[in-house]
Scaffold this motif. Structure first.
Motif, PDB file in Angstrom:
ATOM      1  N   THR A 358     -13.820 -12.625  25.412  1.00  0.00           N
ATOM      2  CA  THR A 358     -13.899 -13.871  24.604  1.00  0.00           C
ATOM      3  C   THR A 358     -13.523 -13.974  23.334  1.00  0.00           C
ATOM      4  OG1 THR A 358     -15.875 -14.232  26.106  1.00  0.00           O
ATOM      5  CG2 THR A 358     -15.587 -15.681  24.138  1.00  0.00           C
ATOM      6  N   ARG A 359     -12.437 -14.482  22.942  1.00  0.00           N
ATOM      7  CA  ARG A 359     -11.638 -14.410  21.447  1.00  0.00           C
ATOM      8  C   ARG A 359     -12.759 -14.587  20.286  1.00  0.00           C
ATOM      9  NH1 ARG A 359      -6.742 -14.615  19.039  1.00  0.00           N
ATOM     10  NH2 ARG A 359      -6.816 -15.406  17.000  1.00  0.00           N
ATOM     11  N   TRP A 360     -13.495 -15.861  20.383  1.00  0.00           N
ATOM     12  CA  TRP A 360     -14.536 -16.114  19.416  1.00  0.00           C
ATOM     13  C   TRP A 360     -15.641 -15.609  19.264  1.00  0.00           C
ATOM     14  CZ3 TRP A 360     -19.457 -17.440  20.873  1.00  0.00           C
ATOM     15  CH2 TRP A 360     -19.671 -17.746  22.143  1.00  0.00           C
ATOM     16  N   VAL A 361     -16.040 -14.383  20.156  1.00  0.00           N
ATOM     17  CA  VAL A 361     -16.921 -13.411  20.032  1.00  0.00           C
ATOM     18  C   VAL A 361     -16.379 -12.389  19.107  1.00  0.00           C
ATOM     19  CG1 VAL A 361     -18.554 -11.850  21.268  1.00  0.00           C
ATOM     20  CG2 VAL A 361     -18.407 -14.238  22.097  1.00  0.00           C
ATOM     21  N   LEU A 362     -15.119 -11.945  19.589  1.00  0.00           N
ATOM     22  CA  LEU A 362     -14.505 -10.902  18.642  1.00  0.00           C
ATOM     23  C   LEU A 362     -14.433 -11.328  17.467  1.00  0.00           C
ATOM     24  CD1 LEU A 362     -12.154  -9.538  21.457  1.00  0.00           C
ATOM     25  CD2 LEU A 362     -14.261  -8.736  20.921  1.00  0.00           C
ATOM     26  N   VAL A 363     -13.898 -12.427  17.227  1.00  0.00           N
ATOM     27  CA  VAL A 363     -13.903 -13.137  15.827  1.00  0.00           C
ATOM     28  C   VAL A 363     -15.149 -13.077  15.140  1.00  0.00           C
ATOM     29  CG1 VAL A 363     -13.077 -14.888  14.653  1.00  0.00           C
ATOM     30  CG2 VAL A 363     -11.563 -14.416  16.528  1.00  0.00           C
ATOM     31  N   GLY A 364     -16.220 -13.526  15.863  1.00  0.00           N
ATOM     32  CA  GLY A 364     -17.404 -13.425  15.185  1.00  0.00           C
ATOM     33  C   GLY A 364     -17.859 -12.235  14.648  1.00  0.00           C
ATOM     34  N   TRP A 365     -17.617 -11.001  15.393  1.00  0.00           N
ATOM     35  CA  TRP A 365     -17.943  -9.662  15.041  1.00  0.00           C
ATOM     36  C   TRP A 365     -17.056  -9.223  13.826  1.00  0.00           C
ATOM     37  CZ3 TRP A 365     -22.133  -6.814  15.695  1.00  0.00           C
ATOM     38  CH2 TRP A 365     -22.885  -6.947  16.813  1.00  0.00           C
ATOM     39  N   ARG A 366     -15.781  -9.608  13.983  1.00  0.00           N
ATOM     40  CA  ARG A 366     -14.925  -9.291  12.917  1.00  0.00           C
ATOM     41  C   ARG A 366     -15.467  -9.901  11.520  1.00  0.00           C
ATOM     42  NH1 ARG A 366      -8.307  -9.109  14.099  1.00  0.00           N
ATOM     43  NH2 ARG A 366      -8.584  -8.183  12.339  1.00  0.00           N
ATOM     44  N   ALA A 367     -15.772 -11.125  11.699  1.00  0.00           N
ATOM     45  CA  ALA A 367     -16.115 -12.131  10.381  1.00  0.00           C
ATOM     46  C   ALA A 367     -17.349 -11.412   9.979  1.00  0.00           C
ATOM     47  CB  ALA A 367     -16.328 -13.408  10.908  1.00  0.00           C
ATOM     48  N   MET A 368     -18.316 -10.612  10.682  1.00  0.00           N
ATOM     49  CA  MET A 368     -19.882 -10.162  10.477  1.00  0.00           C
ATOM     50  C   MET A 368     -19.585  -8.648   9.854  1.00  0.00           C
ATOM     51  SD  MET A 368     -21.893 -12.941  10.176  1.00  0.00           S
ATOM     52  CE  MET A 368     -23.553 -11.963  10.564  1.00  0.00           C
ATOM     53  N   THR A 369     -18.323  -8.126  10.060  1.00  0.00           N
ATOM     54  CA  THR A 369     -18.192  -6.747   9.568  1.00  0.00           C
ATOM     55  C   THR A 369     -18.824  -6.287   8.394  1.00  0.00           C
ATOM     56  OG1 THR A 369     -16.293  -6.653  10.794  1.00  0.00           O
ATOM     57  CG2 THR A 369     -16.876  -4.724   9.367  1.00  0.00           C
ATOM     58  N   LEU A 370     -18.907  -6.981   7.432  1.00  0.00           N
ATOM     59  CA  LEU A 370     -19.375  -6.784   5.986  1.00  0.00           C
ATOM     60  C   LEU A 370     -20.767  -7.399   5.701  1.00  0.00           C
ATOM     61  CD1 LEU A 370     -15.955  -6.594   3.861  1.00  0.00           C
ATOM     62  CD2 LEU A 370     -17.355  -4.415   5.271  1.00  0.00           C
ATOM     63  N   SER A 371     -21.207  -8.290   6.635  1.00  0.00           N
ATOM     64  CA  SER A 371     -22.295  -9.092   6.692  1.00  0.00           C
ATOM     65  C   SER A 371     -23.735  -8.275   6.011  1.00  0.00           C
ATOM     66  CB  SER A 371     -22.774  -9.845   7.658  1.00  0.00           C
ATOM     67  OG  SER A 371     -22.744  -8.892   8.744  1.00  0.00           O
TER      68      SER A 371
END
Length: 472
Positions: A358-371
């Motif tokens: 699921t692309r948007w799940v992977l994008v979410g994890w990438r966006a939250m890498t430095l959260s």
């Protein structure tokens, strides 16, 4: 800018750079212990490759954390000599215990952990990894104890020193170490450190899956990140709630600043939850406020009619700066909610067998890498700015703790040097970390072992045999 403001900026800058690396390595050391355990248990080479990969990341992060921490400690003598004079009898031993226990433990086993994989028995190397992980947790224990004592001092007596200055003398070390806010702050900080590492691992694995690289290793990392987040995020929410109740009991004005709560709504009206506002300290009100009635009472006091002391219940010179505390608290809470949402969505996609596609799940994890890093900084700002104008809460003002003979020009010059050096050193370190992550896990070759002889390598070894091969 006077000496006090420049000294506060300097200490804030240095500790902001420092806290990121220890927080990351606390979780990363435990992650390495888990990876090595899985390798020894299953003999699956993917776990060994992951261990060697994250070991490099740990070594660089650990080194930058040590360097920045050494610089920070000098400021207690140069910029904050009055604090050292008045509270040194308590803070000095606490920081010394951290060196004598945690730092010595880490220093003893760190070399074995980094360079001994082919030189010592496997069980001894695993023990070294576990001891380094334990050392990071012990270090957290003492540092948080010292900081918590400054937030909620206990177990001391005040005696007259030279020139009539009150000196803090230890009276009960048990109460000093386990002061009222310490258990809550320790749990909150350790869980925050684990979550920081968790979302870095999840974000890195999502990057590999999104690019079609290191698929087997990335899938394992993402599964573990989701499972760990499912355990730790709810625990952190509970720990944060308990920490908030403790802060309301011992530092109510800090909580009022977190909520920009200026005046009581009236008896029985409760406290609203302010979603957004622009705190106006001059007029003691919020501009452009968006709030939900009574919800603040439910969250802060667990009662729909609960009350908290407003900011106007104390004089202006006893209030912390409201805007940075108010906004930093919302950044921290907002990131926590985002972590919870991403974790729940990831579990749902995993149950539907679509987690890795699921692309948007992977994008979410990438966006939250430095959260996690951002949340830690925001939480630290809430804790430290929120206790102002005190450095030892309710007893010693920050303005009275600064070195009296220190010239503002000297502080400004050292601040500019710190900023320049930190940007250069840590910029290079972070660039190298990103370079390691872009390359990803590589096959780590272990030489054949002789039978017997405590599982030592059968051939001579060199530095090039270690996980650092090909690195400079």
């Amino acid at each position: 800018m006077d000496t006090l403001l420049l000294s506060r900026i300097q200490f804030g800058f240095v500790i902001s750079c420092h806290i990121l690396f220890p927080a990351f390595t606390i979780g990363l050391a435990s992650w390495l212990a888990f990876l090595e355990f899985r390798w020894l248990r299953t003999r699956d080479r993917v776990w060994l490759d992951l261990y060697a990969f994250w070991l490099k990341v740990f070594a660089v992060s650990f080194g930058m954390g040590v360097v920045s921490g050494i610089v920070m400690s000098f400021q207690f003598g140069t910029n904050w000599s009055v604090l050292s004079e008045r509270a040194g009898n308590i803070l000095g031993p606490l920081l010394s215990y951290e060196v004598l226990t945690a730092f010595f433990l880490e220093a003893t086993f760190l070399g074995v952990m980094l360079f001994g994989m082919r030189r010592v028995p496997e069980r001894l190397h695993f023990l070294a990894t576990c001891m380094v992980a334990l050392g990071t947790l012990i270090s957290t224990f003492w540092i948080i104890s010292a900081n918590s004592w400054m937030q909620t001092p206990a177990g001391y007596t005040l005696v007259d020193g030279a020139d009539g200055i009150g000196i803090f003398e230890p009276d009960d070390w048990w109460r000093i170490v386990f002061n009222p806010s310490f258990p809550y702050r320790l749990a909150h900080m350790v869980l925050a450190a684990f979550l920081t590492t968790c979302f870095v691992i999840g974000g890195v694995s999502a990057r590999y899956l999104h690019r079609g690289e290191h698929a087997d290793a990335a899938k394992r990392m993402l599964r573990l990140a989701v499972v760990f987040a499912a355990i730790t995020v709810p625990l952190q929410i509970f720990a944060g709630d308990q920490h908030g109740l403790n802060a309301l009991e011992h530092q109510p004005i800090k909580v009022a600043a977190m909520e920009a709560h200026w005046k009581s709504e009236g008896e029985g009206e409760g406290v609203p939850l302010v979603l957004f506002a622009v705190p106006n300290e001059a007029r003691e009100r919020n501009d452009h406020e968006i709030a939900i009635p009574r919800l603040g009472s439910l969250i802060l006091t667990h009662s729909m009619n609960g009350e908290i002391p407003p900011l106007t219940s104390v004089p202006r010179d006893q209030r912390p700066p409201v805007k940075p505390v108010f906004y930093a608290f919302r950044v921290m809470v907002g990131l926590g909610v985002a972590m919870l949402a991403l974790m729940l969505l990831s579990l749902w996609m995993w149950w539907r067998k679509r987690l890795f596609t699921t692309r948007w799940v992977l994008v979410g994890w990438r966006a939250m890498t430095l959260s996690g890093f951002i949340a830690i900084l925001a939480g630290w700002y809430v804790a430290e700015i929120g206790r102002q104008p005190y450095v030892v809460y309710g007893l010693l003002r920050t303005a009275d703790a600064v070195s009296p003979t220190l010239a503002a020009g000297s502080v400004l010059a050292s601040l500019l040097v710190f900023v320049t050096v930190y940007l250069a050193v840590f910029g290079a370190g972070v660039w190298y970390l990103f370079k390691l992550i872009r390359k990803g896990p590589q096959p780590f070759d272990l030489p054949a072992m002789e039978e017997g002889k405590d599982k030592r390598p059968a051939r001579p070894l060199s530095v090039a045999d270690e996980p650092w091969e090909g690195q400079t």
